[in-house]
Scaffold this active site. Structure first.
Site, mmCIF file in Angstrom:
data_model
loop_
_atom_site.group_PDB
_atom_site.id
_atom_site.type_symbol
_atom_site.label_atom_id
_atom_site.label_comp_id
_atom_site.label_asym_id
_atom_site.label_seq_id
_atom_site.Cartn_x
_atom_site.Cartn_y
_atom_site.Cartn_z
ATOM 1 N N SER A 133 0.793 -1.229 0.000
ATOM 2 C CA SER A 133 0.000 0.000 0.000
ATOM 3 C C SER A 133 0.825 1.279 0.000
ATOM 4 C CB SER A 133 -0.921 0.010 1.227
ATOM 5 O OG SER A 133 -0.178 -0.225 2.411
ATOM 6 N N TYR A 134 2.127 1.201 0.199
ATOM 7 C CA TYR A 134 2.927 2.428 0.237
ATOM 8 C C TYR A 134 2.861 3.145 -1.113
ATOM 9 C CZ TYR A 134 5.220 1.004 4.636
ATOM 10 O OH TYR A 134 5.500 0.645 5.932
ATOM 11 N N GLY A 135 2.410 4.388 -1.049
ATOM 12 C CA GLY A 135 2.329 5.172 -2.283
ATOM 13 C C GLY A 135 1.352 4.600 -3.284
ATOM 14 N N GLY A 136 0.388 3.812 -2.828
ATOM 15 C CA GLY A 136 -0.562 3.215 -3.760
ATOM 16 C C GLY A 136 0.095 2.250 -4.733
#
Length: 321
Positions: free
Chosen positions: A62-65
């Protein structure tokens, strides 16, 4: 760069790991997707980390989408270097608040996305990013065990859980004959100690690794926030202040001033001393740092050589008692 074995996994981690949570965003916050470091800036940080001997890179789906995993994967393919990869599952890659958790269906779907973005057939380290109160722990552990047996995951760990949740998970794995969590990744710093130290006690007893994040408590221990001064633009306290709002009090600022004098007496940056305090705990395998610039990485790396004695560590702890 020193290395240390991660619990019983057989993996050797550099004592400093590169946290990639600011690549293409700020953590898993959907409103900040597209922010943080650009791809070029992320590549420069990864180049600097690798050149300094950092061989452990930590990210999350999920980091930065999804940008963080994609950029880490692209960098790794272009550079052709064998970093140890760690990623996590729980939050939505698209920022959908209804798409989260650790159910069987979700983990099976999410691992495929992570492998594709990272450009690998197997990820060395796979963590649950948060506990999932809506999914029984045995369901989560069964599917993680399947991934280990299928060769898609090397070892499993857990992040952001408390001591009771860790003990429950370990007991479930033992009872069902499943792969167990081999390490924990929780926040740990001079300003965030109580929950982590309870978890550390379980890790010590069970022979687990511990790879803490946020050794600077969102920048508070790096000298970024001072009494009576506006917070720097783009800092954690201007972007996501909630987790550290309780630190905005006179006692914290007074302790920080004492701590900064202790760092100056040693001729190091406050960030270096704060990170050295974390590394000095005998059960800490490696510390995950999230530098925004190369100079921040250098301060973390200097902590590896700043070896605090138990008495020195205790004295620094008392500053924030």
């Amino acid at each position: 760069m020193d290395h240390r074995q991660l619990g019983g996994t057989g993996l050797a981690l550099s004592r400093v790991g590169l946290g990639c949570g600011n690549f293409g965003g700020i953590g898993s916050a959907p409103e900040l997707f597209g922010g943080g470091e650009s791809e070029d800036e992320a590549f420069a940080l990864m180049d600097a980390a690798w050149a300094a001997g950092v061989t452990f890179f930590d990210t999350a789906a999920s980091y930065g989408g999804g940008r963080s995993e994609s950029w880490v994967g692209r960098w790794r393919r272009q550079r052709g270097v064998p970093v140890v990869l760690s990623t996590k599952v729980y939050w939505s890659v698209a920022g959908d608040p209804d798409d989260r958790g650790l159910s069987r269906e979700r983990i099976l779907r999410e691992i495929e996305g992570s492998l594709e973005r990272l450009g690998v057939s197997r990820v060395d380290m796979y963590l649950t990013h948060e506990p999932d109160p809506e999914t029984p722990i045995d369901e989560t552990l069964r599917v993680l065990d399947e991934l280990v047996r299928a060769g898609k995951v090397g070892a499993i760990g857990a992040s952001n859980l408390d001591a009771g949740q860790l003990e429950d998970a370990l007991a479930t794995s033992a009872r069902l004959g499943l792969a167990r969590f081999e390490w924990v990744q929780n926040e740990y710093s001079l300003l965030r100690r109580e929950q982590a130290e309870a978890v550390l006690a379980v890790c010590e007893r069970e022979g687990l690794g511990f790879t803490p994040f946020s050794p600077l408590a969102g920048g508070w221990l790096a000298g970024r926030y001072r009494r009576g001064e506006a917070y720097p633009s783009g800092s954690r306290m201007t972007l996501r202040p909630g987790p550290y709002g309780d630190l905005e009090r006179e006692e914290t600022f007074a302790a920080l001033e004492t701590f900064e004098r202790a760092a100056a007496d040693r001729g190091v940056a406050p960030a270096t001393l704060a990170t050295a305090w974390v590394l000095a705990h005998p059960s800490v395998t490696a510390v995950v740092v999230g530098p925004r610039r190369a100079e921040h990485l250098e301060q973390a790396l200097a902590a590896v050589d700043l070896r605090l004695s138990p008495d020195e560590r205790d004295e620094l702890t008392e500053v924030f008692a």
